[in-house]
Design a protein around this motif. Structure first.
Motif, PDB file in Angstrom:
ATOM      1  N   CYS A  47       2.185  43.325  44.741  1.00 12.56           N
ATOM      2  CA  CYS A  47       1.178  44.314  44.347  1.00 12.56           C
ATOM      3  C   CYS A  47       1.070  44.397  42.834  1.00 12.56           C
ATOM      4  N   ASP A  48       2.208  44.459  42.175  1.00 13.44           N
ATOM      5  CA  ASP A  48       2.236  44.562  40.718  1.00 13.44           C
ATOM      6  C   ASP A  48       1.595  43.337  40.070  1.00 13.44           C
ATOM      7  N   ASP A  49       1.943  42.157  40.571  1.00 13.35           N
ATOM      8  CA  ASP A  49       1.385  40.925  40.012  1.00 13.35           C
ATOM      9  C   ASP A  49      -0.126  40.860  40.223  1.00 13.35           C
ATOM     10  N   LEU A  50      -0.559  41.247  41.407  1.00 14.64           N
ATOM     11  CA  LEU A  50      -1.990  41.207  41.696  1.00 14.64           C
ATOM     12  C   LEU A  50      -2.748  42.199  40.819  1.00 14.64           C
ATOM     13  N   ALA A  51      -2.198  43.389  40.661  1.00 11.89           N
ATOM     14  CA  ALA A  51      -2.877  44.419  39.857  1.00 11.89           C
ATOM     15  C   ALA A  51      -2.947  44.048  38.383  1.00 11.89           C
ATOM     16  N   ASP A  52      -1.883  43.401  37.885  1.00 11.24           N
ATOM     17  CA  ASP A  52      -1.776  43.169  36.441  1.00 11.24           C
ATOM     18  C   ASP A  52      -2.036  41.731  36.011  1.00 11.24           C
ATOM     19  N   GLY A  53      -2.396  40.866  36.953  1.00 11.76           N
ATOM     20  CA  GLY A  53      -2.644  39.481  36.582  1.00 11.76           C
ATOM     21  C   GLY A  53      -1.399  38.780  36.091  1.00 11.76           C
ATOM     22  N   GLN A  54      -0.251  39.110  36.695  1.00 14.21           N
ATOM     23  CA  GLN A  54       1.025  38.546  36.270  1.00 14.21           C
ATOM     24  C   GLN A  54       1.529  37.506  37.258  1.00 14.21           C
ATOM     25  N   GLU A  55       2.608  36.853  36.864  1.00 15.37           N
ATOM     26  CA  GLU A  55       3.330  35.936  37.734  1.00 15.37           C
ATOM     27  C   GLU A  55       4.786  36.373  37.746  1.00 15.37           C
ATOM     28  N   GLY A  57       5.984  39.294  37.384  1.00 16.79           N
ATOM     29  CA  GLY A  57       6.271  40.291  36.363  1.00 16.79           C
ATOM     30  C   GLY A  57       6.180  39.814  34.940  1.00 16.79           C
ATOM     31  N   HIS A  58       5.710  38.587  34.737  1.00 13.51           N
ATOM     32  CA  HIS A  58       5.650  38.040  33.382  1.00 13.51           C
ATOM     33  C   HIS A  58       4.207  37.908  32.921  1.00 13.51           C
ATOM     34  N   ALA A  59       4.001  38.021  31.621  1.00 17.99           N
ATOM     35  CA  ALA A  59       2.696  37.780  30.982  1.00 17.99           C
ATOM     36  C   ALA A  59       1.627  38.751  31.466  1.00 17.99           C
ATOM     37  N   LEU A  60       1.808  40.031  31.124  1.00 17.38           N
ATOM     38  CA  LEU A  60       0.803  41.038  31.408  1.00 17.38           C
ATOM     39  C   LEU A  60      -0.532  40.634  30.799  1.00 17.38           C
ATOM     40  N   ALA A  61      -1.595  40.756  31.596  1.00 23.39           N
ATOM     41  CA  ALA A  61      -2.918  40.364  31.100  1.00 23.39           C
ATOM     42  C   ALA A  61      -3.959  41.333  31.641  1.00 23.39           C
ATOM     43  N   ALA A  62      -4.977  41.604  30.823  1.00 23.51           N
ATOM     44  CA  ALA A  62      -6.094  42.413  31.289  1.00 23.51           C
ATOM     45  C   ALA A  62      -6.859  41.612  32.340  1.00 23.51           C
ATOM     46  N   VAL A  63      -7.206  42.254  33.440  1.00 22.52           N
ATOM     47  CA  VAL A  63      -7.932  41.559  34.500  1.00 22.52           C
ATOM     48  C   VAL A  63      -9.392  42.002  34.488  1.00 22.52           C
ATOM     49  N   ALA A  64     -10.257  41.096  34.884  1.00 25.53           N
ATOM     50  CA  ALA A  64     -11.690  41.377  34.826  1.00 25.53           C
ATOM     51  C   ALA A  64     -12.176  42.174  36.026  1.00 25.53           C
ATOM     52  N   ASP A  65     -11.391  42.196  37.090  1.00 29.17           N
ATOM     53  CA  ASP A  65     -11.840  42.811  38.346  1.00 29.17           C
ATOM     54  C   ASP A  65     -10.792  43.768  38.913  1.00 29.17           C
ATOM     55  N   PRO A  66     -10.376  44.791  38.162  1.00 27.84           N
ATOM     56  CA  PRO A  66      -9.307  45.666  38.650  1.00 27.84           C
ATOM     57  C   PRO A  66      -9.652  46.391  39.946  1.00 27.84           C
ATOM     58  N   ARG A 176      11.332  49.811  26.589  1.00 27.76           N
ATOM     59  CA  ARG A 176      11.536  48.400  26.228  1.00 27.76           C
ATOM     60  C   ARG A 176      10.225  47.675  25.971  1.00 27.76           C
ATOM     61  N   ASP A 177       9.188  48.006  26.751  1.00 28.64           N
ATOM     62  CA  ASP A 177       7.961  47.205  26.767  1.00 28.64           C
ATOM     63  C   ASP A 177       6.829  47.795  25.939  1.00 28.64           C
ATOM     64  N   LEU A 178       7.123  48.669  24.991  1.00 29.17           N
ATOM     65  CA  LEU A 178       6.062  49.309  24.214  1.00 29.17           C
ATOM     66  C   LEU A 178       5.161  48.279  23.533  1.00 29.17           C
ATOM     67  N   ASP A 182       1.294  47.565  24.542  1.00 23.08           N
ATOM     68  CA  ASP A 182       0.288  47.744  23.491  1.00 23.08           C
ATOM     69  C   ASP A 182      -0.610  46.518  23.395  1.00 23.08           C
ATOM     70  N   ALA A 183      -0.020  45.335  23.473  1.00 21.08           N
ATOM     71  CA  ALA A 183      -0.809  44.097  23.422  1.00 21.08           C
ATOM     72  C   ALA A 183      -1.750  43.988  24.615  1.00 21.08           C
ATOM     73  N   GLY A 184      -1.362  44.591  25.740  1.00 21.12           N
ATOM     74  CA  GLY A 184      -2.205  44.579  26.933  1.00 21.12           C
ATOM     75  C   GLY A 184      -3.163  45.758  27.009  1.00 21.12           C
ATOM     76  N   GLY A 185      -3.248  46.550  25.923  1.00 21.54           N
ATOM     77  CA  GLY A 185      -4.176  47.673  25.883  1.00 21.54           C
ATOM     78  C   GLY A 185      -3.688  48.923  26.576  1.00 21.54           C
ATOM     79  N   ARG A 186      -2.381  49.047  26.757  1.00 16.21           N
ATOM     80  CA  ARG A 186      -1.829  50.207  27.452  1.00 16.21           C
ATOM     81  C   ARG A 186      -0.877  50.974  26.543  1.00 16.21           C
ATOM     82  N   CYS A 187      -0.817  52.284  26.765  1.00 12.12           N
ATOM     83  CA  CYS A 187       0.129  53.123  26.044  1.00 12.12           C
ATOM     84  C   CYS A 187       0.600  54.222  26.993  1.00 12.12           C
ATOM     85  N   TYR A 188       1.905  54.249  27.245  1.00  7.76           N
ATOM     86  CA  TYR A 188       2.468  55.241  28.155  1.00  7.76           C
ATOM     87  C   TYR A 188       3.202  56.361  27.420  1.00  7.76           C
TER      88      TYR A 188
END
Length: 313
Positions: A47-55, A57-66, A176-178, A182-188
């Protein structure tokens, strides 16, 4: 090979690739619990990989079709919980473990709501909003994992402690992942915290603010430690090997938050990891802790945290 054995093998591969820390801790379970933990993990990871375009858990990427990805997660999860094959091993794994352990369906849907928050561009306004997000993406998983370990689904006191451990893990992840987020456009980091430190929106990880961000990362680590401490009081309700695995995971992941706090403004120069030697150290320490868990962390001790877990989906 039976269909269940095939799903377990695929799930074992998923956790080995996605989380060395959880993979090591899972080896401490008895075989039945270990397999069920792998099955649940495989679905969470997929689920996490599909939502975030990851493999894995690696390489967070913005997805075009969330929205489309979220719809796929919802549809496959609902089918799996209804006992229908999905053609996807990770979702079929959920169907197996949910049926075997009678996992309440609302907990699976609570996790999906966390993906929905991210798809909508979630960023917390205050600490309570942050904790609600952490519940959806990790606390609900803690509850499901406790049920996999044999905790009754109506034992709210123990599920609260299991949820607390999920929150501790997620707060450590966020600290850890700030930079990655941030590079993926997220801030928690809560907007109120950023305003308190006079950090403009969208500029949190600029070098000029690194010392101030380190203060907030330390705050996240402090919150993580409080939730970790609370979670340990749930371990007397578990069988020895399950308590051993939980306490090992708590120590291993807790070290991530502690190291982020220790490094201060240098915390994001290189990714914080727990070494294999440190993991093995926690496996040994957790065995002793598990033997004395009832004495060290009596389950009847009042929970010291004000945050309250949602009781239904």
């Amino acid at each position: 090979m039976t269909e269940r054995a095939r799903l377990v093998a695929a799930a074992r591969d998923s956790i080995a690739r996605g989380s060395k820390s959880f993979a090591m801790a899972s080896r401490l379970f008895d075989r039945r619990t270990r397999e069920r933990a792998w099955l649940l993990y495989a679905w969470c990871r997929a689920c996490d990989d599909l939502a975030d375009g990851q493999e894995h858990g690696h390489a967070l990427a913005a997805v075009a079709d969330p929205a489309a990805r979220l719809a796929e997660i919802r549809a496959k999860t609902s089918a799996a919980l209804d006992g229908r094959p999905t053609g996807d091993p990770a979702f079929d794994a959920l169907g197996v473990v949910a049926a075997e352990c009678a996992i309440p369906h609302h907990l699976a849907h609570d996790l999906i709501e966390g993906f929905a928050l991210d798809a909508a561009g979630f960023s917390p306004r205050d600490e309570q909003a942050l904790l609600r997000y952490c519940y959806h993406v990790a606390g609900a998983v803690g509850c499901m994992m406790a049920i996999v370990m044999g905790v009754p689904a109506d034992d709210e006191a123990v599920l609260d402690r299991a949820c607390d451990l999920g929150l501790a893990f997620q707060l450590a992840n966020i600290a850890r992942d700030l930079c990655e987020d941030d590079a993926g456009g997220r801030c928690y980091l809560p907007a109120e915290w950023l305003a308190e430190m006079d950090i403009p929106p969208g500029e949190a990880m600029r070098p000029m603010y690194r010392d101030r961000i380190a203060v907030l990362a330390g705050r996240l680590a402090t919150r993580a430690a409080a939730f970790e401490g609370s979670a340990r009081h749930g371990t007397p309700a578990l069988r020895f090997r399950s308590a051993w695995a939980v306490l090992a995971a708590a120590g291993i992941y807790g070290d991530i938050a502690r190291e982020v706090a220790r490094r201060g403004s240098r915390a994001w120069d290189a990714r914080v990891v727990t070494s294999k030697a440190a993991k093995l150290g926690w496996v040994a320490k957790a065995a002793a802790q598990a033997r004395g868990r009832g004495r060290h962390w009596p389950v009847a001790t009042p929970r010291p945290l004000a945050w309250v877990r949602p009781r239904s989906g």
